[in-house]
Scaffold this active site. Structure first.
Site, PDB file in Angstrom:
ATOM      1  N   ASP A 263       7.731  49.870  -3.496  1.00 38.62           N
ATOM      2  CA  ASP A 263       7.875  48.879  -4.557  1.00 38.62           C
ATOM      3  C   ASP A 263       8.996  49.361  -5.491  1.00 38.62           C
ATOM      4  OD1 ASP A 263       7.271  46.692  -6.105  1.00 38.62           O
ATOM      5  OD2 ASP A 263       5.418  47.498  -6.933  1.00 38.62           O
TER       6      ASP A 263
ATOM      7  N   GLU B  74      14.548  48.164  -6.508  1.00 41.44           N
ATOM      8  CA  GLU B  74      15.804  47.423  -6.788  1.00 41.44           C
ATOM      9  C   GLU B  74      16.907  48.338  -7.290  1.00 41.44           C
ATOM     10  OE1 GLU B  74      12.775  46.618  -7.997  1.00 41.44           O
ATOM     11  OE2 GLU B  74      12.348  45.088  -6.490  1.00 41.44           O
TER      12      GLU B  74
ATOM     13  N   ASP C 219       6.473  39.432  -7.568  1.00 43.43           N
ATOM     14  CA  ASP C 219       5.376  39.119  -8.482  1.00 43.43           C
ATOM     15  C   ASP C 219       5.321  37.642  -8.839  1.00 43.43           C
ATOM     16  OD1 ASP C 219       4.927  41.766  -8.266  1.00 43.43           O
ATOM     17  OD2 ASP C 219       5.632  42.296 -10.256  1.00 43.43           O
TER      18      ASP C 219
END
Ligand SMILES: *[C@@H]1O[C@H](CO)[C@@H](O)[C@H](O)[C@H]1NC(C)=O
Ligand SMILES: *[C@@H]1O[C@H](CO)[C@@H](O)[C@H](O)[C@H]1NC(C)=O
Length: 992
Positions: A567, A570, A644
């Site tokens: 997760d 980025e 999300d």
């Protein structure tokens, strides 16, 4: 996941400490703050390129200042090289931009524009920056894995002083017409223009320049003398259209949201207009919460004001119907109309924006707009790096996905369990909690394969550790799961807690494997653990070290059924600009983060993939790693999800076009959080979400830490039963899903397909993005995504017969019509297209692993002609790489009404008897196709029949038939039982 919502009581003391610090940098907002992310006009290079476009398009005769120096050009072995001169001022000063046009054997063309390296010292970097002085040119190294062989047969077909034409492509029916002045390229197929570069003159390579510190001065006045050199007639117009100099205010420094980007190399963006001639629809460039067919982006009714943005970011609770950037980027765009599909792949990993406009071609005044075709114009802008574009001329949608896959690779064959159901939440709070959910799923007869642990399992957000109080016995937990063939996924993120007595961070520092700040010191920022450092997965030594951390002996408590979730890659940096890393950070090789931002997530995901492959010597198993951030090529190493989302109907609806877009863009192993991450879905929404989710290639339910528990068995009746039914439908169809995954692995075919992909000639389907076909099964699903809706309007793409999946009713319809089917809460709108055969495993089991040796059911949906149906089935051990050594079953099934037979043969025509059988293939000899359901069974073949003969490998036996004549709206169907035909062998059923 991402922090949001009011601080709940669930935070530990240490994280509350962190939160009070963080509260100054993140607002505990209920939804994404749009103003936390840049608009084009807040990004220097985007606004400069848009202003350039505005100027060029407003001018009545704009001339692009880019010209090929014809004498610099040479064509050899399928490649043209030349120098483009860019005129940079009125004095006629130029900069030299090396141009390469490569014609590849696949029929793909590639256009690359670089900038000549400056002499030493000519460009001074600021801040004594260690950043590299050439344009970033390594994106290819991370992204492209094949398909670069030059087409030696490509040749210059004609040439004069102004232009030349290259003929290329598999049947030499592709052409590139390259104009020297101004530079432009027209890509044609069979003589017709498809794609044009720089047709609007928006090519813009911001050349490097030295920073001149100058006092602000008034606008320089134009001197008469400047005009003298130019050709007489247009003098006045040219004067008018002289570009205003670009806005220089953000050339050397840019500030947004309190963060300042020092830009040691100054302005260096690349921009280009790419026109799709006669195309009204363009698709791709995920990920955006938008429609499949892209919208226009320069304002006007129903259009966006902002370009589509590609800049991987932690955009939690993202807004819908927006071109805002999301967590991952694939700069692959395709255009489609009846008779033609073409595309471009913009290979650039820096922040990128894409404007989309559509216009009627009305160049011929006599046409008066009658019959004028609409064309789509795209304008691409990247902050740095090379201009590097691949051009695909189709002509079919499948040609595009195949050629793109040749370059960037295909979906890795997944672990078979990975296409089952995944149960996740932030967080299962203890090993007992996990074991309890595991038992309850069984109790309520809900199949699942994987349970997930979010960050709270760790000791204080230190990855590769366990919270000793709540997860006392991870191995015991893993063993309970393994006893029913189930798996565990634990989260491991790229931020490493910066704290004493944590060996992982100590090694990261001592081995010098972390991302650096602009001064070349270790970068420190904030994420879940508080102060953190980030592994630099661009560094080969960092990847090697990362692999050591996953070994069973190192990450104690993990075992063969433990897998990984990446997760925040980025990367998410809570106190960084736009919640990510400063662009002037430095990676391996001293490349700026600016240059590689969109690659960052993929390199980390890939490092984890390789780490899982080397957990134990001799263990050769396919890893499972889920990623949030991605780029072109990420499909080679795992699955993605759309980040999300929120428990709202709109988010359920948005998930379908988003995943369809992933599929056509080469990364089909994708899902959206079932139920919605934020918030609390009501029972209807959750139920509908499961019914839609079973058509996501990656099927996982997930929930925020503040969301109420919502394991599917908690819903009560009738919801429990309905959800269990949906999950079982997914499980029974796993053989067909796996077959579709294999197809994606072989040639990049999407797993779920939009209408334009399966029916490219039907114009009525080009914009449809709320229904889908599953693989080659002919299963057409239209999930209900609206509150209270109890019917579905399904668009029918052809004149085939369609049967209801559950009732076998023939749907009264024809091509281009919309049919309304009933869909009360318990019903999933799902049709079967005539002419297909697909495989199921109908015995309900607790997990996919437990279905490994179950027999198969084939469903034959007889086509409208009453004569034909076919389909395929791919099977392997679902775990190892033995399939690469021939250890798999790949069947083609054909129902032939004229020959009166159903036949199974090897799809690839292999002589399966000559394959040396490993253990798995041996064991599969005991697995049969045992039942065949023929929907639309012709009465001539089945009525009155009680038995049929089955022949296989020289033996013959009898199977039993039960025929059901048509009744009401229901089609005739026949069930053949006790078929007992070995799934891996050739066999034939004689229906005569
Ligand atoms: C930037 O663009 C937005 C619309 O996207 C607009 O509302 C805003 O006024 C613009 N700001 C400037 C400084 O031009
Ligand atoms: C993935 O990792 C392997 C092994 O370290 C490396 O060779 C390859 O370049 C990496 N690729 C990407 C996309 O990170």
């Amino acid at each position: 996941m991402h922090l949001s919502g009011p601080l709940s009581g669930k935070w530990t003391a240490t994280s509350l400490g962190l939160l009070s610090i963080l509260s100054t940098v993140i607002s505990p907002a209920a939804a994404v703050k749009e103003h936390d992310f840049k608009k084009c006009n807040q990004s220097g290079f985007c606004s400069r390129n848009r202003a350039y476009a505005d100027h060029a398009l407003a001018a009545s005769s704009w001339t692009s200042p880019y010209t090929i120096l014809p004498e610099s050009g040479a064509f050899k072995d399928g490649q043209y090289q030349a120098t483009i001169l860019k005129t940079i001022n009125d004095n006629g000063d130029t900069v030299r931009l090396p141009l390469t046009i490569s014609f590849l054997e696949s029929g793909t063309a590639r256009v690359t524009v670089d900038e000549e390296k400056r002499q030493k010292g000519e460009i001074k970097l600021r801040h004594n920056s260690k950043a590299r002085k050439e344009r970033y040119n390594e994106a290819e190294q991370w992204v492209v894995v094949g398909g670069l062989e030059l087409d030696k047969k490509a040749k210059v077909d004609s040439k004069d002083k102004t232009q030349f034409t290259v003929k290329y492509g598999p049947t030499s029916n592709f052409e590139a017409v390259v104009k020297f002045s101004p530079f432009s390229i027209d890509f044609r197929r069979d003589g017709a223009s498809q794609i044009k570069f720089n047709d609007q003159g928006l090519l813009n390579v911001e050349h490097w320049r030295a920073k001149v510190e100058k006092a602000p001065e008034p606008e320089p006045e134009k001197k008469e003398g400047d005009e003298e050199n130019k050709e007489g007639e247009q003098k006045d117009e040219e004067k008018k259209e002289e570009p205003q100099g670009p806005d220089e205010s953000t050339f050397w420094e840019e500030t947004f949201g309190g963060n300042t980007d020092s830009k040691p190399r100054g302005p260096e963006s690349v921009g280009l207009d790419i026109s799709f001639v006669g195309f009204e629809h363009v698709y791709g460039i995920p990920s955006h919460a938008s429609s499949l067919s892209l919208k226009q982006t320069r304002g006007g009714e129903g259009n966006y004001e902002e370009p589509y943005r590609l800049y991987n970011a932690d955009v939690f609770e993202y807004i819908l119907d927006s071109p805002m950037t999301l967590y991952g980027s694939i700069p692959f765009l395709q255009a489609h109309r009846k008779g033609s599909s073409v595309g471009v792949f913009w290979l650039n990993a820096a922040e990128t924006w894409v404007d989309v406009t559509k216009a009627k071609d009305s160049k011929n005044p006599l046409a008066l707009g009658i019959g004028a075709k609409t064309s789509t114009h795209t304008h691409w802008m990247s902050e740095s790096g090379l201009l590097d574009v691949f051009v695909f001329l189709g002509p079919t949608p499948k040609d595009l996905t195949t050629k793109y896959a040749e370059l960037t690779g295909t979906t890795a064959m997944p672990q078979e369990f990975a296409i089952g159901y995944h149960q996740c939440r932030w967080n299962y709070v203890s090993d007992d909690d996990v074991k309890d959910v595991d038992r309850k799923m069984d109790k309520f007869k809900m199949p699942y394969d994987v349970i997930w642990l979010d960050i709270e399992y760790t000791d204080d957000k230190k990855y590769f550790t366990w919270d000793a109080h709540t997860f006392k016995d991870p191995i015991g937990m893993g063993e309970q799961l393994a006893s029913h063939g189930r798996q565990l996924v634990t989260i491991i993120d790229p931020h490493i807690k910066n704290v004493e007595n944590y060996p992982v961070v100590a090694e990261l520092k001592s081995k010098d494997l972390a991302v650096k700040n602009k001064e070349g010191n270790i970068f420190e920022g904030w994420c879940w653990p508080g102060s953190s450092h980030w592994i630099d997965a661009f560094n080969p030594k960092a990847r090697e070290w990362w692999a050591t951390l996953f070994k069973y002996t190192a990450f104690k408590g993990t075992m063969e059924n433990t897998w990984t979730w990446n997760d925040m890659n980025e990367p998410s940096v809570f106190n960084g600009p736009e919640v990510t890393m400063p662009k002037d950070n430095l990676h391996d090789g001293n490349w700026e983060h600016r240059d590689v931002h969109n690659l960052n997530g993929m390199t980390f995901h890939n490092a984890t993939f390789h780490a899982l492959k080397s957990r134990k010597p001799g263990e050769l198993r396919r890893p499972f790693v889920l990623t949030r951030a991605f780029f072109a090529g990420s499909q080679r190493v795992g699955a993605m999800w759309t980040g999300d989302n929120t428990a709202e109907w709109g988010h359920l609806q948005a998930s379908i076009p988003m995943l369809l877009s992933q599929g056509i863009s080469g990364f089909p192993f994708s899902g959206a959080d079932v139920g919605g991450f934020f918030g609390n879905p009501d029972k209807d929404l959750l139920t509908r979400w499961y019914q839609a989710g079973i058509f996501y290639p990656f099927l996982r339910a997930h929930a925020h830490i503040d969301a109420r528990r919502r394991e599917p068995y908690l819903m009560g009746e009738p919801y429990n039963t309905i959800i269990a039914g949906a999950l079982r439908l997914r499980y029974s169809l796993l053989p067909s899903w796996y077959t579709a995954f294999h197809q994606a692995h072989v040639d990049g075919t999407p797993i779920i397909k939009p209408m334009f992909y399966t029916h490219p000639s039907e114009e009525g389907g080009l914009a449809i993005d709320d229904q889908l076909f599953v693989g080659n099964t002919g299963l057409l699903a239209k999930p209900i995504t609206e509150q209270g809706k109890e019917s579905a309007d399904i668009w029918i793409p052809d004149n085939e017969v369609y049967y209801d999946y559950f009732t076998y009713n023939t749907v009264p319809t024809s091509k281009g019509k919309t049919v309304t089917v009933d869909a009360p809460l318990h019903k999933i709108p799902l049709l079967m297209r005539g002419g297909h055969i697909f495989a199921r495993r109908d015995r309900p089991r607790r997990s996919s692993t437990l279905m490994k040796w179950d027999d198969y059911t084939l469903v034959v949906t007889v086509g409208r002609d009453g004569k034909h149906a076919e389909g395929d089935l791919y099977v392997d051990d679902g775990d190892s790489y033995d399939f690469e050594k021939g250890q798999y079953i790949n069947r083609k099934f054909v129902f032939d009404g004229s020959a009166k037979s159903i036949v199974s043969t090897d799809l690839e025509g292999r002589d399966t008897k000559s394959i040396k059988e490993g253990d798995w293939l041996k064991k599969m000899k005991g697995v049969s196709v045992d039942k065949i359901i023929v929907v639309g069974a012709p009465s001539g073949l089945f009525a009155g029949k009680k038995e049929v003969k089955v022949e296989s490998e020289g033996k013959t036996w009898t199977a039993f038939v039960e025929y059901n004549a048509p009744e009401g709206g229901r089609a005739a169907f026949a069930v053949i039982r006790n078929v007992a035909a070995p799934v891996g062998a050739d066999w034939k059923i004689d229906l005569s």
